[in-house]
Write an enzyme that holds these catalytic residues in place. Structure first.
Site, PDB file in Angstrom:
ATOM      1  N   TYR A  81      18.355  38.601  20.917  1.00 22.27           N
ATOM      2  CA  TYR A  81      17.035  39.217  20.808  1.00 22.27           C
ATOM      3  C   TYR A  81      16.072  38.180  20.234  1.00 22.27           C
ATOM      4  O   TYR A  81      16.429  37.435  19.312  1.00 22.27           O
ATOM      5  CB  TYR A  81      17.102  40.424  19.869  1.00 22.27           C
ATOM      6  CG  TYR A  81      15.765  41.058  19.559  1.00 22.27           C
ATOM      7  CD1 TYR A  81      15.064  41.765  20.532  1.00 22.27           C
ATOM      8  CD2 TYR A  81      15.203  40.959  18.282  1.00 22.27           C
ATOM      9  CE1 TYR A  81      13.834  42.357  20.239  1.00 22.27           C
ATOM     10  CE2 TYR A  81      13.972  41.550  17.985  1.00 22.27           C
ATOM     11  CZ  TYR A  81      13.302  42.246  18.971  1.00 22.27           C
ATOM     12  OH  TYR A  81      12.087  42.838  18.673  1.00 22.27           O
ATOM     13  N   ASP A  99      16.656  30.082  17.882  1.00 25.68           N
ATOM     14  CA  ASP A  99      15.902  31.159  17.247  1.00 25.68           C
ATOM     15  C   ASP A  99      16.647  31.522  15.963  1.00 25.68           C
ATOM     16  O   ASP A  99      17.673  32.209  15.996  1.00 25.68           O
ATOM     17  CB  ASP A  99      15.786  32.360  18.188  1.00 25.68           C
ATOM     18  CG  ASP A  99      14.987  33.504  17.560  1.00 25.68           C
ATOM     19  OD1 ASP A  99      14.654  33.407  16.356  1.00 25.68           O
ATOM     20  OD2 ASP A  99      14.700  34.489  18.269  1.00 25.68           O
ATOM     21  N   LYS A 147      11.383  36.381   8.826  1.00 23.08           N
ATOM     22  CA  LYS A 147      12.172  37.071   7.794  1.00 23.08           C
ATOM     23  C   LYS A 147      12.207  36.325   6.450  1.00 23.08           C
ATOM     24  O   LYS A 147      11.222  36.351   5.734  1.00 23.08           O
ATOM     25  CB  LYS A 147      13.566  37.386   8.355  1.00 23.08           C
ATOM     26  CG  LYS A 147      13.430  38.280   9.610  1.00 23.08           C
ATOM     27  CD  LYS A 147      14.691  38.920  10.140  1.00 23.08           C
ATOM     28  CE  LYS A 147      14.328  39.941  11.217  1.00 23.08           C
ATOM     29  NZ  LYS A 147      14.707  39.640  12.551  1.00 23.08           N
TER      30      LYS A 147
END
Ligand SMILES: *Cc1c(COP(=O)(O)O)cnc(C)c1O
Length: 448
Positions: A164, A259, A287
């Site tokens: 994702y 990523d 994050k």
């Protein structure tokens, strides 16, 4: 409320193992929220669609504990989906945010605090030369793709099924029929013309990557992967596979993008790049890097980053990018991560926790496993190693659903989906982890 008080209160929660959770306030708030927001939420997974009951409205977090509007307390393993590696309301992070806010929240100008975090990261991360801050992980990935395309003058992107990368249009795709195929969009509103610039491959299949790059490398700008795939279960890849990806990208003149929105600063300060010792061309962050404030960032080799405006022709901008409040929270967080004991101690706690559950599962012979890396863990059902998304049995999510309900009733909060991983924060103590482990083992007994 102090962390100690909260920990003591868990014992009470544990004694009422059969008591149903009180949800009066949360249910009322959710019904009201549904009149304001689609599905009552501002991000879909929060709606508790794949677990029992409606979402809990959390009002307070301290250390490893969260409290909802009905006063229920939980040991938190969601950690706001990963950013809170130090737990909730870490005193240094909180203080940094407060003292920064005293001077204003955003100026839309460069700030000295920007230099502080730039130096802090680049001095301690060997895999990037330059960095650009944005406001979300999605924005970081979107910008990294544009940069890869601008740098290579090629347009196609290769991604992997089960990874994702945020809700970037061209990455909300799955494989069509056939092996290496053009993506088919998985969301309404993504034009097929966008999806067709994305090629989708299964994970853990180097030969598939080789064949695709052999035939199409003159059209492919970049291969993007979550080096620690942690958004569709925890699909840990072999190090050799990741090294193979690096080599193939180099051989065929294609950029490799890691990523690391989840794995960055989580599996080590240098993330998965440092963990595996692999040099990607571009890394995306989010994050943890913002210490719990909205954030994203991307970094890479100096000659690649030189293509970004105003140095180069790839346009990318942001009104609130690198706002001082986010950066202050990031600095206060990252500084604590640089303590040489930080990651070893967190890993030890995680191993202790995971091992206690693992031995329970093994001794009972349950068809279940707990997968882990760094301070991330994931409950999977079945015995076989799961390395690709198609190996996850959707029927097993019924078991997770029951487990999730049992855990909430007994004071343990996991993200509300069996495809989501759990996170251990440094605010966890051996005591809270042992309490949680006991509750989890009991819940597992009940579902088998
Ligand atoms: C969370 C995540 C994103 C998206 O970040 P947002 O801040 O939610 O936009 C992208 N990639 C990975 C690997 C993620 O885990």
């Amino acid at each position: 409320m102090s962390v100690l008080r909260l920990e003591d209160n868990i014992k009470d929660t544990m004694q009422h193992t059969t008591s149903k959770l009180k949800r009066t306030q949360s249910d009322a708030l959710f019904n009201e929220a549904k009149t304001y927001f689609p599905g009552g939420v501002n991000s879909p997974v929060r709606a508790f669609k794949s677990v029992e009951g409606s979402p809990l409205f959390i009002k307070n977090g301290n250390g490893c504990m969260i409290i909802d509007e009905d006063g229920n307390q939980f040991i938190d393993f969601c950690c706001s989906w990963g950013p809170l590696i130090l737990g909730h309301n870490n005193p240094e992070v909180k203080q940094a945010i407060i003292s920064t806010v005293e001077n204003g929240t955003t100026f839309g100008t460069p700030t000295a605090v920007g230099n502080t975090i730039g130096k802090l990261i680049l001095d301690n991360h060997r895999y990037i030369d330059k960095l650009r801050f944005v406001s979300s992980g999605t924005e970081a990935v979107m910008s990294a793709l544009r940069l890869a395309r601008g740098y290579t003058s090629k347009s196609k992107i290769v991604k992997f099924e089960g990874c994702y990368h945020g809700h970037v249009d061209s990455l909300l795709v799955k494989a069509g029929s056939g092996l290496a195929t053009f993506g088919v969009s998985t969301s309404a509103g993504v034009p097929e013309s966008f999806a067709k610039d994305t090629l989708v491959l299964p994970l853990n299949d180097l030969q598939g990557v080789r064949e695709l790059l052999q035939s199409k490398s003159d059209e492919i700008a970049a291969v993007i992967i979550e080096p620690v795939p942690a958004n569709n279960g925890l699909l840990l890849q072999d190090k050799d596979y990741l090294i193979g990806l690096r080599d193939l990208c180099t051989e065929y003149g294609v950029l490799l993008i890691f990523d690391e929105v989840i794995s960055g600063f989580r599996v080590g300060f240098e993330g998965a790049a440092g963990y595996y010792g692999i040099q990607p061309d571009i890394i995306t962050f989010g994050k943890i890097i913002g210490g719990g404030m909205p954030v994203g960032a991307y970094g890479g080799r100096a000659d690649i980053m030189a293509h970004i405006a105003p140095d180069g022709p790839v346009y990318q901008a942001g009104t609130l990018s690198a706002n001082p409040v986010t950066l202050a929270a990031g600095i206060a967080t990252l500084t604590q991560l640089l303590d040489p004991n930080f990651y070893p101690s967190l890993r030890q706690k995680t191993e202790h926790f995971v091992q206690s559950i693992k031995s329970h599962i093994t001794s009972k012979g349950y068809e279940m496993q707990i997968v882990t890396i760094g301070s991330i863990f994931w409950f999977a059902f079945g015995h076989d190693r799961i390395i690709r998304s198609d190996q996850i049995d959707p029927a097993s999510m019924e078991k997770f659903k029951r487990m999730h309900g049992e855990l909430l009733n007994n004071g343990v909060y996991l993200g509300p989906s069996g495809y989501e991983v759990g996170f251990i924060s440094s605010a966890q103590t051996y005591k809270t982890l042992d309490q949680a482990s006991k509750i989890i083992c009991k819940a597992i007994d009940n579902i088998f």
